[in-house]
Design an enzyme around this catalytic site. Sequence first.
Site, PDB file in Angstrom:
ATOM      1  N   GLU A 182      -3.960   1.564  -6.142  1.00  0.00           N
ATOM      2  CA  GLU A 182      -3.412  -0.119  -6.487  1.00  0.00           C
ATOM      3  C   GLU A 182      -2.628   0.189  -7.295  1.00  0.00           C
ATOM      4  OE1 GLU A 182      -1.065  -1.549  -4.479  1.00  0.00           O
ATOM      5  OE2 GLU A 182      -2.023  -2.571  -2.369  1.00  0.00           O
ATOM      6  N   CYS A 207       0.537  -1.540  -0.313  1.00  0.00           N
ATOM      7  CA  CYS A 207      -0.034  -0.640   0.013  1.00  0.00           C
ATOM      8  C   CYS A 207       0.901   1.112   0.180  1.00  0.00           C
ATOM      9  CB  CYS A 207      -0.943   0.268   1.081  1.00  0.00           C
ATOM     10  SG  CYS A 207      -1.539   1.157   1.350  1.00  0.00           S
TER      11      CYS A 207
END
Length: 228
Positions: free
Chosen positions: A103, A2
Amino acid sequence: MCGRFTMAIDADDMRTQLALGQMPIDWKARYNIAPSQDIPTVPDPTNRDVVMMRWGLVPFWAKDPSIGYKMINARAETVLEKPSYKNSFKHKRCLILADGFYEWQQAGKTKRPHFFSLKSGEAFAFAGLWDDWEPKGVSSMPGVPGITSCTIITTDANAVVAPVHPRMPVILTGEATHTWLESGNQTELISLLKPLDPKLLRVWEVSSAVNSPANQGSDLIEPVQSLI
């Protein structure tokens, strides 16, 4: 992993949705939060006040704070093993507040960014670890201040994230946000480090403008192509 997330919900709504205490007076919507920036966390299970910490864990024993650039994420599978994380897992857990994350999907030679959030649109918390770092010897590092920093724990991707990336942040909602801070039971804590129920998550492709941390604004989360 992340590497970027958002925190755009109003302070009062954030406080209500996550049962928080005192909020920062300079709270503002942020649509492209990047490593090394100060991010909102909750380390105290009693008052649940929101405090800012640097994103990128600098363990108390580190010789140089630059190690934090390599430690923005901690793998759930090894938090009890790695020296960088095991002490924090036992004694210094925190919530990292968010309402979405990005992402990137590999597509040939390019990477296409995608935005993920709860279908409810509500705030949530990443499972985080934190630590305090102080320079070892003022003479060797003059003018270098102490740092309170944190990292986001990641796990295997669920069915919504997997087509884009093999890893995802550990997302906590509801009672789990209290358990993560309050529990002293190692088994119970480890049980929280799992992928979020995919039925709760939504995703769409967004503009490559998010690639630059300098870019901000709600247009960054506008859909380019809906996947689900």
